[in-house]
Structure formats: C-alpha cells, structure tokens
Scaffold this motif. Structure first.
Motif, PDB file in Angstrom:
ATOM      1  N   HIS A  79      -6.694   1.954   1.020  1.00 27.32           N
ATOM      2  CA  HIS A  79      -6.050   1.853   2.348  1.00 27.32           C
ATOM      3  C   HIS A  79      -7.296   2.364   3.271  1.00 27.32           C
ATOM      4  O   HIS A  79      -7.294   1.925   4.391  1.00 27.32           O
ATOM      5  CB  HIS A  79      -4.867   2.785   2.542  1.00 27.32           C
ATOM      6  CG  HIS A  79      -4.371   3.211   3.860  1.00 27.32           C
ATOM      7  ND1 HIS A  79      -3.632   2.419   4.625  1.00 27.32           N
ATOM      8  CD2 HIS A  79      -4.670   4.270   4.755  1.00 27.32           C
ATOM      9  CE1 HIS A  79      -3.535   2.792   5.928  1.00 27.32           C
ATOM     10  NE2 HIS A  79      -4.113   4.044   5.943  1.00 27.32           N
ATOM     11  N   ARG A  80      -8.037   3.297   2.907  1.00 25.57           N
ATOM     12  CA  ARG A  80      -8.990   3.895   3.702  1.00 25.57           C
ATOM     13  C   ARG A  80     -10.214   2.660   3.880  1.00 25.57           C
ATOM     14  O   ARG A  80     -10.624   2.543   4.790  1.00 25.57           O
ATOM     15  CB  ARG A  80      -9.645   5.102   2.822  1.00 25.57           C
ATOM     16  CG  ARG A  80     -10.844   5.547   3.489  1.00 25.57           C
ATOM     17  CD  ARG A  80     -10.740   6.258   5.128  1.00 25.57           C
ATOM     18  NE  ARG A  80     -11.865   6.877   5.335  1.00 25.57           N
ATOM     19  CZ  ARG A  80     -12.144   6.840   7.002  1.00 25.57           C
ATOM     20  NH1 ARG A  80     -11.324   6.357   7.870  1.00 25.57           N
ATOM     21  NH2 ARG A  80     -13.409   7.447   7.000  1.00 25.57           N
ATOM     22  N   GLN A 139       2.029  -1.841   4.202  1.00 25.95           N
ATOM     23  CA  GLN A 139       1.461  -2.906   4.087  1.00 25.95           C
ATOM     24  C   GLN A 139       0.827  -3.444   2.896  1.00 25.95           C
ATOM     25  O   GLN A 139       0.487  -2.695   2.338  1.00 25.95           O
ATOM     26  CB  GLN A 139       0.801  -3.106   5.574  1.00 25.95           C
ATOM     27  CG  GLN A 139       1.559  -2.720   6.659  1.00 25.95           C
ATOM     28  CD  GLN A 139       0.586  -2.668   7.944  1.00 25.95           C
ATOM     29  OE1 GLN A 139      -0.702  -2.735   7.917  1.00 25.95           O
ATOM     30  NE2 GLN A 139       1.205  -2.676   9.008  1.00 25.95           N
ATOM     31  N   ASP A 178      -9.222   5.731  -1.029  1.00 24.31           N
ATOM     32  CA  ASP A 178      -8.303   4.850  -1.911  1.00 24.31           C
ATOM     33  C   ASP A 178      -8.564   3.313  -0.768  1.00 24.31           C
ATOM     34  O   ASP A 178      -9.196   3.343   0.235  1.00 24.31           O
ATOM     35  CB  ASP A 178      -6.900   5.248  -1.742  1.00 24.31           C
ATOM     36  CG  ASP A 178      -6.508   5.881  -0.270  1.00 24.31           C
ATOM     37  OD1 ASP A 178      -7.118   5.303   1.016  1.00 24.31           O
ATOM     38  OD2 ASP A 178      -5.501   6.613   0.067  1.00 24.31           O
ATOM     39  N   GLU A 180      -8.933   0.629   6.615  1.00 23.89           N
ATOM     40  CA  GLU A 180      -9.374   1.117   7.613  1.00 23.89           C
ATOM     41  C   GLU A 180     -10.655   1.296   8.377  1.00 23.89           C
ATOM     42  O   GLU A 180     -10.819   0.967   9.515  1.00 23.89           O
ATOM     43  CB  GLU A 180      -8.682   2.787   7.547  1.00 23.89           C
ATOM     44  CG  GLU A 180      -8.730   3.636   8.866  1.00 23.89           C
ATOM     45  CD  GLU A 180      -8.096   5.149   8.473  1.00 23.89           C
ATOM     46  OE1 GLU A 180      -7.014   5.385   9.105  1.00 23.89           O
ATOM     47  OE2 GLU A 180      -8.983   5.723   7.767  1.00 23.89           O
ATOM     48  N   CYS A 229       0.929  -1.205   0.040  1.00 22.25           N
ATOM     49  CA  CYS A 229       0.171  -0.138   0.119  1.00 22.25           C
ATOM     50  C   CYS A 229       0.772   1.204  -0.010  1.00 22.25           C
ATOM     51  O   CYS A 229       1.683   1.330   0.893  1.00 22.25           O
ATOM     52  CB  CYS A 229      -0.788  -0.029   1.053  1.00 22.25           C
ATOM     53  SG  CYS A 229      -1.922   1.476   1.591  1.00 22.25           S
ATOM     54  N   VAL A 252       0.247   4.022   1.094  1.00 26.30           N
ATOM     55  CA  VAL A 252       0.067   4.887   2.519  1.00 26.30           C
ATOM     56  C   VAL A 252       0.762   4.362   3.440  1.00 26.30           C
ATOM     57  O   VAL A 252       1.336   4.852   4.265  1.00 26.30           O
ATOM     58  CB  VAL A 252      -1.561   5.123   2.638  1.00 26.30           C
ATOM     59  CG1 VAL A 252      -1.701   6.063   3.922  1.00 26.30           C
ATOM     60  CG2 VAL A 252      -2.346   5.765   1.453  1.00 26.30           C
ATOM     61  N   CYS A 253       0.485   3.020   4.083  1.00 21.66           N
ATOM     62  CA  CYS A 253       1.050   2.502   4.949  1.00 21.66           C
ATOM     63  C   CYS A 253       2.117   1.549   4.906  1.00 21.66           C
ATOM     64  O   CYS A 253       2.764   0.853   5.681  1.00 21.66           O
ATOM     65  CB  CYS A 253      -0.217   1.826   5.810  1.00 21.66           C
ATOM     66  SG  CYS A 253      -0.839   0.400   4.866  1.00 21.66           S
ATOM     67  N   HIS A 288      -2.422  -4.875   1.805  1.00 24.35           N
ATOM     68  CA  HIS A 288      -3.992  -5.230   1.985  1.00 24.35           C
ATOM     69  C   HIS A 288      -4.369  -6.249   1.049  1.00 24.35           C
ATOM     70  O   HIS A 288      -4.749  -6.237   0.059  1.00 24.35           O
ATOM     71  CB  HIS A 288      -4.720  -3.885   1.811  1.00 24.35           C
ATOM     72  CG  HIS A 288      -4.311  -2.857   2.686  1.00 24.35           C
ATOM     73  ND1 HIS A 288      -4.209  -2.841   3.902  1.00 24.35           N
ATOM     74  CD2 HIS A 288      -3.999  -1.364   2.005  1.00 24.35           C
ATOM     75  CE1 HIS A 288      -3.844  -1.633   4.198  1.00 24.35           C
ATOM     76  NE2 HIS A 288      -3.535  -0.880   3.431  1.00 24.35           N
TER      77      HIS A 288
END
Ligand SMILES: [Zn+2]
Length: 174
Positions: free
Chosen positions: A163-164, A18, A161, A167, A13, A15-16, A20
């Motif tokens: 990532h969200r 990691q 995205d 989340e 990802c 963003v993080c 997903h």
C-alpha cells in the motif's frame, strides 16, 4: 513491478481495500535536483550519464553519482522497492569512486559519505540527508544507506507494505 495478483485472483489491499494491480518497484529521478537550477549554458557543458553527473553550478563544480535506496517490501519477502536517486560527493570522494569504477573488485572499497541530492515525497526534506555509499560489483548501482534519523531511514530499516509503495508512486506523480 509488484502485482497484487498473487495466486491468480487479485487480493484487495488490507489497508485501503482497493486492489493495487501493478505498482512500480523502482522510482526516482533522472538527474540531481540541482540539474534544473543551473543555467542552460552550464547544462550544455555538464556531463550527465545514467551513473554520474558532473556540472558547474554558478562557477562551482559539483559531483553526483546515482545509487539505490532499497526498502524491503513486507508483502514480497524476496523483493525490494528502490528509490533511484543521486548523491552529491565532494571532489576527493568522487575521485575515489572514479578510480575504482572499472575495478572488478570495486565492491571492496570502503563506504563513502555523501548527501542526498533529490527531494522525495516525505514530510521532512530528504535533500541533504547524510548517505553512506556502498559500491557494488560492476553493473550494479551503488547501494545507499540513509545515515541519519528520518522517515526514509525508518522505512529502509523496517520496510514498507505494498500500500505504501502505491502511495509513494502516487505522491511522486503530483
Ligand atoms: Zn492500499
């Protein structure tokens, strides 16, 4: 289910960092939040199907329908993330929905206004938000548009995205 696998190799990802691997494309509530607040006796008398909920809440009849709030997902241009949630309608609006429910042309009925009946994991409350209900063809859950300024309305308009999405799934589990 969204998958980060893409062409075969899992992509980290942006963003993080990691991966997903699998992220739900639909989350939500199986009943309006008020369902948990009514007495067991009222729940026994109530009607709860996957599409409709009619219950007496301390003597007052309340009407709900389930619909989809779609959030475009940037990483998946042709797909959306769906909040499957409940909207409270007044008796007159519910009557209009009920009358058109089995009509093959029900997508043509004018939009109906209601209020979001579930709390979702956003900073500001989502329950009570103004919602415009757009009935779709039989077999499809109504499309819900958030009708006032809120983070949820922004996400519906601008998309999120992957990532969200991960989340939101995580937040809902708490
Ligand atoms: Zn991420």
């Amino acid at each position: 289910m969204f998958s980060a696998t893409g062409s075969g190799t899992p992509q980290p990802c942006p963003v993080c960092n990691q991966t997903h691997l699998e992220v739900a494309d639909l989350l939500g509530a199986s009943a309006p939040d008020a369902w948990l607040a009514v007495t067991p006796g009222e729940r026994l008398e109530a009607e709860l199907t996957p599409d409709v909920c009619i219950m007496t809440d301390h003597g007052r009849t309340r009407h709900f329908i389930r619909g989809h709030i779609q959030l475009p997902v940037h990483d998946f241009t042709s797909e959306v993330f769906v909040w499957s949630v409940w909207v409270e309608l007044d008796a007159e609006a519910m009557e209009r929905v009920a009358r058109s429910w089995s009509n093959p042309n029900r997508a043509a009925i004018p939009p109906i206004e209601g209020r979001l009946a579930n709390e979702l994991p956003y900073e500001k409350a989502t329950r009570g938000l103004t919602i415009t209900v757009h009935t779709r063809d039989p077999g499809l859950a109504p499309l819900l548009m958030v009708g006032e300024e809120h983070a949820l309305a922004i996400e519906q308009r601008e998309g999120i995205d992957l990532h969200r999405v991960a989340e939101l799934e995580e937040l809902l589990r708490r």
